[in-house]
Scaffold this motif. Sequence first.
Motif, PDB file in Angstrom:
ATOM      1  N   LEU A 164       0.838  -1.185   0.000  1.00 33.16           N
ATOM      2  CA  LEU A 164       0.000   0.000   0.000  1.00 33.16           C
ATOM      3  C   LEU A 164       0.874   1.236   0.000  1.00 33.16           C
ATOM      4  O   LEU A 164       2.097   1.154   0.174  1.00 33.16           O
ATOM      5  CB  LEU A 164      -0.974   0.004   1.174  1.00 33.16           C
ATOM      6  CG  LEU A 164      -0.452   0.022   2.605  1.00 33.16           C
ATOM      7  CD1 LEU A 164      -1.622   0.236   3.565  1.00 33.16           C
ATOM      8  CD2 LEU A 164       0.254  -1.272   2.988  1.00 33.16           C
ATOM      9  N   SER A 165       0.254   2.362  -0.220  1.00 37.56           N
ATOM     10  CA  SER A 165       1.030   3.597  -0.307  1.00 37.56           C
ATOM     11  C   SER A 165       1.449   4.063   1.083  1.00 37.56           C
ATOM     12  O   SER A 165       0.800   3.753   2.091  1.00 37.56           O
ATOM     13  CB  SER A 165       0.217   4.691  -1.002  1.00 37.56           C
ATOM     14  OG  SER A 165      -0.841   5.125  -0.171  1.00 37.56           O
ATOM     15  N   GLY A 191      14.501  -0.162   0.614  1.00 35.24           N
ATOM     16  CA  GLY A 191      14.138  -0.613  -0.714  1.00 35.24           C
ATOM     17  C   GLY A 191      12.656  -0.323  -0.939  1.00 35.24           C
ATOM     18  O   GLY A 191      12.194   0.801  -0.781  1.00 35.24           O
ATOM     19  N   ARG A 192      11.906  -1.370  -1.236  1.00 31.03           N
ATOM     20  CA  ARG A 192      10.462  -1.204  -1.436  1.00 31.03           C
ATOM     21  C   ARG A 192       9.674  -1.784  -0.264  1.00 31.03           C
ATOM     22  O   ARG A 192       8.470  -2.025  -0.385  1.00 31.03           O
ATOM     23  CB  ARG A 192      10.031  -1.849  -2.753  1.00 31.03           C
ATOM     24  CG  ARG A 192      10.761  -1.256  -3.972  1.00 31.03           C
ATOM     25  CD  ARG A 192      10.001  -1.473  -5.249  1.00 31.03           C
ATOM     26  NE  ARG A 192       8.779  -0.690  -5.280  1.00 31.03           N
ATOM     27  CZ  ARG A 192       8.706   0.577  -5.665  1.00 31.03           C
ATOM     28  NH1 ARG A 192       9.799   1.235  -6.030  1.00 31.03           N
ATOM     29  NH2 ARG A 192       7.545   1.210  -5.687  1.00 31.03           N
ATOM     30  N   ARG A 193      10.329  -2.004   0.843  1.00 28.08           N
ATOM     31  CA  ARG A 193       9.658  -2.508   2.038  1.00 28.08           C
ATOM     32  C   ARG A 193       9.504  -1.407   3.079  1.00 28.08           C
ATOM     33  O   ARG A 193      10.352  -0.534   3.212  1.00 28.08           O
ATOM     34  CB  ARG A 193      10.449  -3.663   2.653  1.00 28.08           C
ATOM     35  CG  ARG A 193      10.515  -4.923   1.789  1.00 28.08           C
ATOM     36  CD  ARG A 193      11.495  -5.896   2.386  1.00 28.08           C
ATOM     37  NE  ARG A 193      11.465  -7.185   1.703  1.00 28.08           N
ATOM     38  CZ  ARG A 193      12.397  -8.112   1.816  1.00 28.08           C
ATOM     39  NH1 ARG A 193      13.452  -7.894   2.588  1.00 28.08           N
ATOM     40  NH2 ARG A 193      12.296  -9.260   1.159  1.00 28.08           N
ATOM     41  N   LEU A 194       8.419  -1.487   3.839  1.00 29.17           N
ATOM     42  CA  LEU A 194       8.251  -0.567   4.964  1.00 29.17           C
ATOM     43  C   LEU A 194       9.319  -0.855   6.005  1.00 29.17           C
ATOM     44  O   LEU A 194       9.488  -1.995   6.442  1.00 29.17           O
ATOM     45  CB  LEU A 194       6.865  -0.722   5.587  1.00 29.17           C
ATOM     46  CG  LEU A 194       6.639   0.105   6.855  1.00 29.17           C
ATOM     47  CD1 LEU A 194       6.584   1.593   6.547  1.00 29.17           C
ATOM     48  CD2 LEU A 194       5.368  -0.345   7.572  1.00 29.17           C
ATOM     49  N   GLU A 195      10.030   0.177   6.398  1.00 28.87           N
ATOM     50  CA  GLU A 195      11.045   0.029   7.437  1.00 28.87           C
ATOM     51  C   GLU A 195      10.506   0.487   8.785  1.00 28.87           C
ATOM     52  O   GLU A 195      10.486  -0.285   9.747  1.00 28.87           O
ATOM     53  CB  GLU A 195      12.292   0.831   7.078  1.00 28.87           C
ATOM     54  CG  GLU A 195      13.423   0.698   8.092  1.00 28.87           C
ATOM     55  CD  GLU A 195      14.614   1.556   7.730  1.00 28.87           C
ATOM     56  OE1 GLU A 195      15.740   1.120   8.017  1.00 28.87           O
ATOM     57  OE2 GLU A 195      14.431   2.662   7.171  1.00 28.87           O
ATOM     58  N   VAL A 223       4.799   0.677  -0.741  1.00 28.25           N
ATOM     59  CA  VAL A 223       5.725  -0.179  -0.015  1.00 28.25           C
ATOM     60  C   VAL A 223       5.023  -1.471   0.377  1.00 28.25           C
ATOM     61  O   VAL A 223       3.801  -1.526   0.488  1.00 28.25           O
ATOM     62  CB  VAL A 223       6.288   0.514   1.261  1.00 28.25           C
ATOM     63  CG1 VAL A 223       7.162   1.700   0.897  1.00 28.25           C
ATOM     64  CG2 VAL A 223       5.160   0.912   2.188  1.00 28.25           C
ATOM     65  N   THR A 224       5.836  -2.508   0.596  1.00 27.33           N
ATOM     66  CA  THR A 224       5.308  -3.797   1.019  1.00 27.33           C
ATOM     67  C   THR A 224       5.653  -4.014   2.487  1.00 27.33           C
ATOM     68  O   THR A 224       6.751  -3.681   2.932  1.00 27.33           O
ATOM     69  CB  THR A 224       5.891  -4.936   0.180  1.00 27.33           C
ATOM     70  OG1 THR A 224       5.467  -4.781  -1.177  1.00 27.33           O
ATOM     71  CG2 THR A 224       5.445  -6.295   0.680  1.00 27.33           C
ATOM     72  N   MET A 225       4.698  -4.543   3.227  1.00 24.83           N
ATOM     73  CA  MET A 225       4.935  -4.977   4.601  1.00 24.83           C
ATOM     74  C   MET A 225       5.022  -6.495   4.585  1.00 24.83           C
ATOM     75  O   MET A 225       3.992  -7.186   4.439  1.00 24.83           O
ATOM     76  CB  MET A 225       3.790  -4.507   5.512  1.00 24.83           C
ATOM     77  CG  MET A 225       3.647  -3.003   5.599  1.00 24.83           C
ATOM     78  SD  MET A 225       2.219  -2.484   6.605  1.00 24.83           S
ATOM     79  CE  MET A 225       2.695  -3.117   8.233  1.00 24.83           C
TER      80      MET A 225
END
Length: 229
Positions: A164-165, A191-195, A223-225
């Motif tokens: 989700l955004s 990257g494209r993951r939620l930190e 981002v992906t969780m």
Amino acid sequence: MAFTPRATASLLAAALTVLVALGSTAAFSQQRTQERRGERAGEFDFYVLSLSWSPTFCAAQSSGNRDQCGTDKNFRFVVHGLWPQYEKGYPDFCSSGEPARVPNNVGRPFMDIMPSMGLIGHQWRKHGSCTGLTQREYLAKTREAFNRIRIPDDLASGRAALTLSTDAIEEKFVAANPGMSRRGIATSCEGRRLEEVRICLTKDLRFRDCAEVDRGGCRISNVTMPPAR
């Protein structure tokens, strides 16, 4: 090529000027470092509570962190730290009468929200030392700040991967926490993951805006969780 005595003297003078300039730069840099390390504990403007999405952290651990990432662990949002902040910048590694090491009997009761003694110790040395609190007071303040936040149910479950955004993530937190503003929260990504999700709080742990923190948030669209184990 042969140099005349005048040319040789000019070259030596130029080299000496460069060396003096380099020495001055090094001295200034050392002085600035000493000034940062000499910041006075307790003198700051507000806190940032940084909540780390543990599955992202664990996905990047090649050797594993058993306290947080063992096969029997399934942490979701955990506390990365409670950070004293200035309106611009932040203090770190302040002088403190407390020991640098956090004893096990002081730190371990907080491992349900900060699941590593290494993390607890580092956060104390870098950030907690600047709060003006003792180790016990700082960790208690950290738990109080964590308990102040309601994590949105659909984000907290961790049962499946979510994409989700960052705007949607922040909006869910704002909706779940009356008084929180979109100007007082920021997401960070790896990257494209939620930190992390970073939430700004006053010294007495009320929600507040924080322009610099807000500007520093993740700028990618989605981002992906990763799911919890």
